[in-house]
Design a protein around this motif. Structure first.
Motif, mmCIF file in Angstrom:
data_model
loop_
_atom_site.group_PDB
_atom_site.id
_atom_site.type_symbol
_atom_site.label_atom_id
_atom_site.label_comp_id
_atom_site.label_asym_id
_atom_site.label_seq_id
_atom_site.Cartn_x
_atom_site.Cartn_y
_atom_site.Cartn_z
ATOM 1 N N VAL A 1 0.940 -1.189 0.013
ATOM 2 C CA VAL A 1 0.054 -0.266 0.022
ATOM 3 C C VAL A 1 0.819 1.274 0.003
ATOM 4 O O VAL A 1 1.549 1.300 0.899
ATOM 5 C CB VAL A 1 -0.832 -0.059 1.306
ATOM 6 C CG1 VAL A 1 -1.892 1.241 1.275
ATOM 7 C CG2 VAL A 1 -1.676 -1.256 1.307
ATOM 8 N N PHE A 2 0.796 1.889 -1.258
ATOM 9 C CA PHE A 2 1.579 3.115 -1.074
ATOM 10 C C PHE A 2 0.726 4.453 -0.924
ATOM 11 O O PHE A 2 -0.564 4.318 -1.476
ATOM 12 C CB PHE A 2 2.442 3.231 -2.587
ATOM 13 C CG PHE A 2 3.512 2.293 -2.808
ATOM 14 C CD1 PHE A 2 4.734 2.723 -2.345
ATOM 15 C CD2 PHE A 2 3.320 1.074 -3.322
ATOM 16 C CE1 PHE A 2 5.695 1.683 -2.430
ATOM 17 C CE2 PHE A 2 4.322 0.072 -3.325
ATOM 18 C CZ PHE A 2 5.742 0.711 -2.982
ATOM 19 N N ASN A 3 1.542 5.596 -0.647
ATOM 20 C CA ASN A 3 0.456 6.899 -0.493
ATOM 21 C C ASN A 3 0.904 7.452 -2.056
ATOM 22 O O ASN A 3 1.607 7.129 -2.698
ATOM 23 C CB ASN A 3 0.770 7.635 0.750
ATOM 24 C CG ASN A 3 2.360 7.866 0.722
ATOM 25 O OD1 ASN A 3 3.089 8.031 0.137
ATOM 26 N ND2 ASN A 3 2.571 8.556 2.206
ATOM 27 N N THR A 4 0.188 8.549 -2.223
ATOM 28 C CA THR A 4 0.603 9.381 -3.349
ATOM 29 C C THR A 4 1.959 9.919 -3.517
ATOM 30 O O THR A 4 2.154 10.642 -4.470
ATOM 31 C CB THR A 4 -0.715 10.210 -3.532
ATOM 32 O OG1 THR A 4 -0.707 11.164 -2.248
ATOM 33 C CG2 THR A 4 -1.946 9.703 -3.948
ATOM 34 N N LEU B 1 5.602 3.798 1.384
ATOM 35 C CA LEU B 1 5.062 2.498 1.470
ATOM 36 C C LEU B 1 4.373 2.309 2.862
ATOM 37 O O LEU B 1 5.135 2.650 4.125
ATOM 38 C CB LEU B 1 5.859 1.318 1.295
ATOM 39 C CG LEU B 1 5.559 -0.209 1.691
ATOM 40 C CD1 LEU B 1 4.485 -0.610 0.623
ATOM 41 C CD2 LEU B 1 6.658 -1.237 1.582
ATOM 42 N N TYR B 2 3.104 1.850 3.294
ATOM 43 C CA TYR B 2 2.724 1.708 4.566
ATOM 44 C C TYR B 2 3.285 0.432 5.118
ATOM 45 O O TYR B 2 2.795 -0.661 4.466
ATOM 46 C CB TYR B 2 1.058 1.722 4.574
ATOM 47 C CG TYR B 2 0.485 1.947 5.829
ATOM 48 C CD1 TYR B 2 0.492 3.029 6.476
ATOM 49 C CD2 TYR B 2 -0.015 0.752 6.393
ATOM 50 C CE1 TYR B 2 0.115 3.303 7.871
ATOM 51 C CE2 TYR B 2 -0.521 0.873 7.489
ATOM 52 C CZ TYR B 2 -0.640 2.055 8.346
ATOM 53 O OH TYR B 2 -1.016 2.301 9.510
ATOM 54 N N ILE B 3 3.727 0.346 6.216
ATOM 55 C CA ILE B 3 4.232 -0.693 6.986
ATOM 56 C C ILE B 3 3.639 -1.172 8.253
ATOM 57 O O ILE B 3 3.270 -0.262 8.921
ATOM 58 C CB ILE B 3 5.819 -0.921 6.954
ATOM 59 C CG1 ILE B 3 6.309 0.199 7.761
ATOM 60 C CG2 ILE B 3 6.392 -0.865 5.511
ATOM 61 C CD1 ILE B 3 7.857 0.182 8.549
ATOM 62 N N SER C 1 -3.337 4.097 -1.330
ATOM 63 C CA SER C 1 -4.222 4.978 -0.659
ATOM 64 C C SER C 1 -3.222 5.702 0.453
ATOM 65 O O SER C 1 -2.287 5.284 1.154
ATOM 66 C CB SER C 1 -4.760 3.622 0.147
ATOM 67 O OG SER C 1 -5.709 4.325 1.398
ATOM 68 N N ASN C 2 -3.869 6.834 0.931
ATOM 69 C CA ASN C 2 -3.463 7.709 1.897
ATOM 70 C C ASN C 2 -4.170 7.374 3.177
ATOM 71 O O ASN C 2 -4.000 8.172 4.090
ATOM 72 C CB ASN C 2 -3.762 9.067 1.364
ATOM 73 C CG ASN C 2 -2.808 9.689 0.298
ATOM 74 O OD1 ASN C 2 -1.666 9.143 0.103
ATOM 75 N ND2 ASN C 2 -3.327 10.206 -0.629
ATOM 76 N N GLY C 3 -5.108 6.484 3.245
ATOM 77 C CA GLY C 3 -5.689 6.148 4.510
ATOM 78 C C GLY C 3 -6.867 7.187 4.767
ATOM 79 O O GLY C 3 -7.383 7.541 3.490
ATOM 80 N N ARG D 1 2.847 2.748 9.900
ATOM 81 C CA ARG D 1 3.381 3.962 9.350
ATOM 82 C C ARG D 1 3.777 4.004 8.164
ATOM 83 O O ARG D 1 4.301 2.924 7.562
ATOM 84 C CB ARG D 1 4.663 4.627 10.356
ATOM 85 C CG ARG D 1 5.872 3.779 10.215
ATOM 86 C CD ARG D 1 6.806 4.463 11.266
ATOM 87 N NE ARG D 1 7.975 3.556 11.219
ATOM 88 C CZ ARG D 1 8.995 3.709 10.805
ATOM 89 N NH1 ARG D 1 9.387 4.956 10.203
ATOM 90 N NH2 ARG D 1 10.390 2.962 10.927
ATOM 91 N N PHE D 2 4.137 5.178 7.147
ATOM 92 C CA PHE D 2 4.591 4.930 5.822
ATOM 93 C C PHE D 2 6.084 5.646 5.894
ATOM 94 O O PHE D 2 6.378 6.014 6.930
ATOM 95 C CB PHE D 2 3.904 6.340 4.987
ATOM 96 C CG PHE D 2 2.611 6.050 4.591
ATOM 97 C CD1 PHE D 2 2.484 5.158 3.639
ATOM 98 C CD2 PHE D 2 1.433 6.435 5.168
ATOM 99 C CE1 PHE D 2 1.056 5.104 2.969
ATOM 100 C CE2 PHE D 2 0.279 6.642 4.767
ATOM 101 C CZ PHE D 2 -0.152 5.619 3.662
ATOM 102 N N ILE D 3 6.674 4.822 5.013
ATOM 103 C CA ILE D 3 8.207 4.897 5.036
ATOM 104 C C ILE D 3 8.720 4.975 3.462
ATOM 105 O O ILE D 3 8.123 4.287 2.566
ATOM 106 C CB ILE D 3 8.923 3.650 5.828
ATOM 107 C CG1 ILE D 3 10.318 3.758 6.068
ATOM 108 C CG2 ILE D 3 8.485 2.275 5.224
ATOM 109 C CD1 ILE D 3 11.037 2.597 6.700
ATOM 110 N N THR D 4 10.030 5.429 3.274
ATOM 111 C CA THR D 4 10.207 5.650 1.955
ATOM 112 C C THR D 4 10.857 4.186 1.606
ATOM 113 O O THR D 4 11.512 3.397 2.666
ATOM 114 C CB THR D 4 11.406 6.535 1.542
ATOM 115 O OG1 THR D 4 12.532 6.446 2.332
ATOM 116 C CG2 THR D 4 10.552 7.689 1.617
ATOM 117 N N LEU D 5 10.885 3.328 0.511
ATOM 118 C CA LEU D 5 11.532 2.203 0.312
ATOM 119 C C LEU D 5 13.087 2.241 0.577
ATOM 120 O O LEU D 5 13.681 1.243 1.087
ATOM 121 C CB LEU D 5 11.379 2.015 -1.262
ATOM 122 C CG LEU D 5 10.150 1.617 -1.546
ATOM 123 C CD1 LEU D 5 10.188 1.109 -3.368
ATOM 124 C CD2 LEU D 5 9.241 0.362 -1.002
#
Length: 167
Positions: free
Chosen positions: A43-46, A50-52, A123-125, A138-142
């Motif tokens: 699940v990536f945000n815009t 990546l959401y982990i 999805s941004n939630g 939480r979201f994190i960069t790859l």
């Protein structure tokens, strides 16, 4: 009505070529280390992060690890796509996203043998986390995931699929 028990879910069992050969409870699948199927949804945000999710300590495999994907075992009679949609709804509370399949991968270690189909969505939630399975997310960069794995464990099947993702 009895409380839900994941160990009693009936999961599809496959051979090394990913062909179905039967179905057993999740408990038996884990005990006998049988090859099964699982859906993995990235699940990536815009912003491209990546959401982990931090797996709960009660999970039957990789408890307390960071997970790069939502997802789970494919139940008997269920397709990878149906599993992915169900797992997104159960784990993150989202259902209005378009899933795009990326690739299939076989993963094996001392406790797990699985054929996974990897999907991606955006999805941004907001997310509604399944408290029995996820402590927080939480979201994190790859680019930061390798460093995270040096500090806290990330699921090994997740690290394998990360190697195959285009950057």
């Amino acid at each position: 009505m009895q409380p839900y028990n994941p160990a009693e879910e009936i999961v599809v069992i496959v051979d090394r070529d990913n062909q179905p050969i039967g179905a057993v409870t999740r408990k038996i699948m884990r005990q006998q280390r049988l090859i099964h199927r699982a859906s993995y949804i990235l699940v990536f945000n815009t912003d491209g992060e990546l959401y982990i999710q931090k797996r709960s300590r009660t999970k039957d495999i990789y408890p307390g690890y960071w997970d790069l994907a939502a997802g789970g075992v494919v139940l008997d009679g269920e397709s990878y796509e149906e599993s992915a949609k169900r797992e997104l709804r159960e784990e993150l509370g989202i259902s209005n996203v378009k899933l795009r399949p990326l690739f299939d991968q076989y993963y094996e270690d001392a406790t797990n043998r699985v054929w996974g189909r990897i999907f991606v969505c955006t999805s941004n939630g907001p997310f509604t986390l399944q408290e029995e399975e996820i402590d927080f997310g939480r979201f994190i960069t790859l680019g930061k995931i390798e460093h995270l794995n040096q500090v806290e464990p990330v699921t090994p099947d997740g690290m394998r699929l990360l190697q195959r993702l285009p950057r």
